[in-house]
Design an enzyme around this catalytic site. Structure first.
Site, mmCIF file in Angstrom:
data_model
loop_
_atom_site.group_PDB
_atom_site.id
_atom_site.type_symbol
_atom_site.label_atom_id
_atom_site.label_comp_id
_atom_site.label_asym_id
_atom_site.label_seq_id
_atom_site.Cartn_x
_atom_site.Cartn_y
_atom_site.Cartn_z
ATOM 1 N N GLN A 191 16.795 22.051 1.214
ATOM 2 C CA GLN A 191 15.992 23.284 1.279
ATOM 3 C C GLN A 191 15.114 23.409 0.036
ATOM 4 O OE1 GLN A 191 19.662 23.999 2.004
ATOM 5 N NE2 GLN A 191 19.085 23.246 3.991
ATOM 6 N N GLY A 223 16.993 18.439 6.982
ATOM 7 C CA GLY A 223 16.670 17.332 7.878
ATOM 8 C C GLY A 223 15.458 16.598 7.402
ATOM 9 N N HIS A 224 15.551 15.289 7.355
ATOM 10 C CA HIS A 224 14.337 14.529 7.084
ATOM 11 C C HIS A 224 14.400 13.156 7.742
ATOM 12 C CE1 HIS A 224 16.724 13.367 3.410
ATOM 13 N NE2 HIS A 224 16.350 12.192 3.830
ATOM 14 N N LYS A 261 10.787 16.245 0.180
ATOM 15 C CA LYS A 261 11.931 15.738 -0.603
ATOM 16 C C LYS A 261 12.458 14.443 -0.018
ATOM 17 C CE LYS A 261 14.702 19.076 -0.126
ATOM 18 N NZ LYS A 261 13.811 19.995 0.585
ATOM 19 N N ASP A 272 11.052 21.637 3.109
ATOM 20 C CA ASP A 272 10.082 20.728 3.749
ATOM 21 C C ASP A 272 8.961 20.287 2.824
ATOM 22 O OD1 ASP A 272 11.473 21.189 6.199
ATOM 23 O OD2 ASP A 272 10.382 23.088 6.370
HETATM 24 P P1 IMP Z 1 19.783 28.677 7.660
HETATM 25 O O1 IMP Z 1 19.830 27.803 6.443
HETATM 26 O O2 IMP Z 1 19.947 27.894 8.937
HETATM 27 O O3 IMP Z 1 20.697 29.848 7.578
HETATM 28 O O4 IMP Z 1 18.300 29.300 7.754
HETATM 29 C C1 IMP Z 1 17.813 30.262 6.832
HETATM 30 C C2 IMP Z 1 16.363 30.044 6.507
HETATM 31 O O5 IMP Z 1 16.225 28.817 5.786
HETATM 32 C C3 IMP Z 1 15.460 29.903 7.731
HETATM 33 O O6 IMP Z 1 14.190 30.453 7.415
HETATM 34 C C4 IMP Z 1 15.349 28.406 7.916
HETATM 35 O O7 IMP Z 1 14.164 28.040 8.599
HETATM 36 C C5 IMP Z 1 15.306 27.960 6.467
HETATM 37 N N1 IMP Z 1 15.776 26.583 6.267
HETATM 38 C C6 IMP Z 1 17.044 26.134 6.271
HETATM 39 N N2 IMP Z 1 17.086 24.818 6.024
HETATM 40 C C7 IMP Z 1 15.827 24.428 5.843
HETATM 41 C C8 IMP Z 1 15.222 23.172 5.515
HETATM 42 O O8 IMP Z 1 15.866 22.144 5.312
HETATM 43 N N3 IMP Z 1 13.862 23.185 5.411
HETATM 44 C C9 IMP Z 1 13.124 24.315 5.576
HETATM 45 N N4 IMP Z 1 13.645 25.489 5.875
HETATM 46 C C10 IMP Z 1 14.978 25.550 5.998
#
Ligand code: IMP
Length: 430
Positions: free
Chosen positions: A223, A41-42, A17, A14
């Site tokens: 991420q 997601g954006h 990007k 977040d």
């Molecule tokens: P997962 O990727 O859904 O397995 O989540 C694992 C961790 O990564 C969690 O803390 C999510 O909130 C974080 N996370 C996953 N994708 C994003 C993103 O695009 N932005 C911010 N945090 C993310």
């Protein structure tokens, strides 16, 4: 010869990007996603309309740009179709999109298991997006996963699906979750193959052809580096490597092509989900920055945790991912504060650490060593040249460059494409 640019998140995701990838995607001939899935997601705003992307690359709005979902991603085809349908409804119908035949597929049971793992962890939950990302990557590495290319060979797909269900149904049952029957899943995925089949191909070939032409290629990370499965705040991480280092494997190219990495970092820090966060702020100051920066998750809507700029993390990330320039985002959000702080080290058990420790147990004990600098009151949202920033704002940027030993190549002072200060000539010319 082609020009390449890798844009990666350098904190906990977040970082903004979306704005940077959109900024460069407009000029790119090809945009490639190489890791993660629809956990990213954006939103992109242009011509007064808001569009949201999860797994589809940011070049989708330009009919001339080739968009690639690389083999390093975990692709949920159901969600890709839903994303495309939504874009169609908004008038985005002319685009080029290819999906790697080697990309791992996120299946419905992955989301079920993601939720079940989290529920079992109780207090120790990771706070995942529950999109099934971890279970899908686990299956890939356990070699029981299905891949996008399997959809193109119905008999082979049936064999792989049977093998997967044999194992997955045992797991689902052990969590008290409903099992999946072969036929409905098979029929559903054959329907998906009909819709997405023409887009599934050997994307490494496409990218390598572009690399040898004079194309501009943008590699779009998802991420952030502190969520990296190897180098992040494990286990509070995602299940892939958001680093520029994962581009070669996740796109199917040679590492020698990677020579321009832009690390996107907020002028402060945020994170969603659980896990230690040494520079975290609470109370009024956190609230003020959260509201001003609209710090709520795009995928989950959760309020983000707020902290000061963490130069320990920035230095660490620069070392791991070979950052050539920072893009300093949401800089305008800091305007109006009396003072601003930067974390230069962690104090832990009487020692000063210059990099994050490997365990979160130790990280939880780290206290930030902060330097305090004067803030600035001026509205900077219209500034387009570095020289026109208030002196205190310039000093803050210079301090970040000095501590991290990486130049700040771009500064974002608002959500619009125009609200961007480009300092690096190389980035200005991409
Ligand atoms: P997962 O990727 O859904 O397995 O989540 C694992 C961790 O990564 C969690 O803390 C999510 O909130 C974080 N996370 C996953 N994708 C994003 C993103 O695009 N932005 C911010 N945090 C993310």
């Amino acid at each position: 010869m082609s020009e390449r640019l890798v844009v990666i998140g350098s904190q906990w995701g977040d970082e903004g990007k979306g704005k940077m990838t959109d900024y460069f995607a407009c000029r790119a001939d090809m945009v490639v996603r190489y890791q993660g899935g629809n956990n990213a997601g954006h939103s992109v705003v242009f011509d007064g309309k808001k569009y949201s992307l999860q797994s589809i690359p940011s070049g989708i709005f330009n009919p001339k740009t080739v968009n690639v979902m690389g083999n390093g991603m975990v692709v949920n085809p159901v969600s890709v179709i839903a994303e495309l349908e939504k874009l169609h409804d908004q008038g985005i119908t002319d685009y080029q999109l290819y999906i790697s035949d080697r990309a791992a597929m996120v299946m419905p049971w992955h989301a079920d298991l993601d939720g079940a793992f989290e529920a079992k962890k109780g207090k120790g939950l990771i706070g995942t997006t529950k999109k099934g990302i971890g279970p899908a990557y686990s299956d890939k590495y356990s070699r029981v996963g299905l891949r996008m290319g399997d959809l193109l060979e119905p008999e082979y797909f049936a064999e792989r699906l049977n093998a997967a269900l044999e194992i997955k149904n045992i797991e689902l049952e052990s969590y008290g979750l409903p099992k999946y029957e072969f036929q409905p899943v098979y029929d559903r995925y054959m329907e998906i193959a009909r819709i997405l089949g023409p887009r599934i191909t050997d994307t490494s070939k496409l990218i390598n052809e572009a690399l040898r032409s004079d194309a501009k290629i943008l590699f779009e990370g998802a991420q952030g580096m502190m969520l990296c499965i190897d180098h992040g705040t494990y286990p509070y991480v995602t299940s892939s490597t958001p680093s520029a280092a994962s581009v070669p494997v996740g796109a199917g190219i040679s590492p020698k092509w990677i020579d321009n990495v832009l690390g996107v970092a907020k002028a402060y820090c945020t994170r969603v989900g659980e896990g230690p966060f040494p520079t975290e702020l609470f109370g009024e100051q956190a609230h003020e920055i959260r509201e001003r920066g609209h710090e709520y998750g795009t995928v989950t809507g959760r309020p983000r945790r707020i902290g000061w700029f963490d130069a320990v993390v920035a230095r660490y990330v620069a070392r791991l991912a070979g950052i050539d320039n920072w893009a300093l985002m949401l800089f305008d959000v800091l305007s109006g504060l009396d003072t601003v702080k930067i974390c230069t080290g962690y104090e832990c058990d009487g020692e000063i650490l210059d990099a994050p420790p490997s365990t979160i147990a130790r990280l939880a004990k780290c206290k930030p060593v902060l330097i305090e600098m004067p803030g600035w009151k001026e509205d900077i949202t219209d500034v387009t040249e570095f020289e026109d920033l208030p002196q205190a704002a310039k000093d803050y940027v210079r301090k970040i460059e000095e501590i991290t030993e990486v130049p700040v190549g771009m500064i974002s002072v608002g959500p619009d494409r125009k609200q961007t200060i480009t300092i690096s000539e190389k980035l200005a010319n991409f």
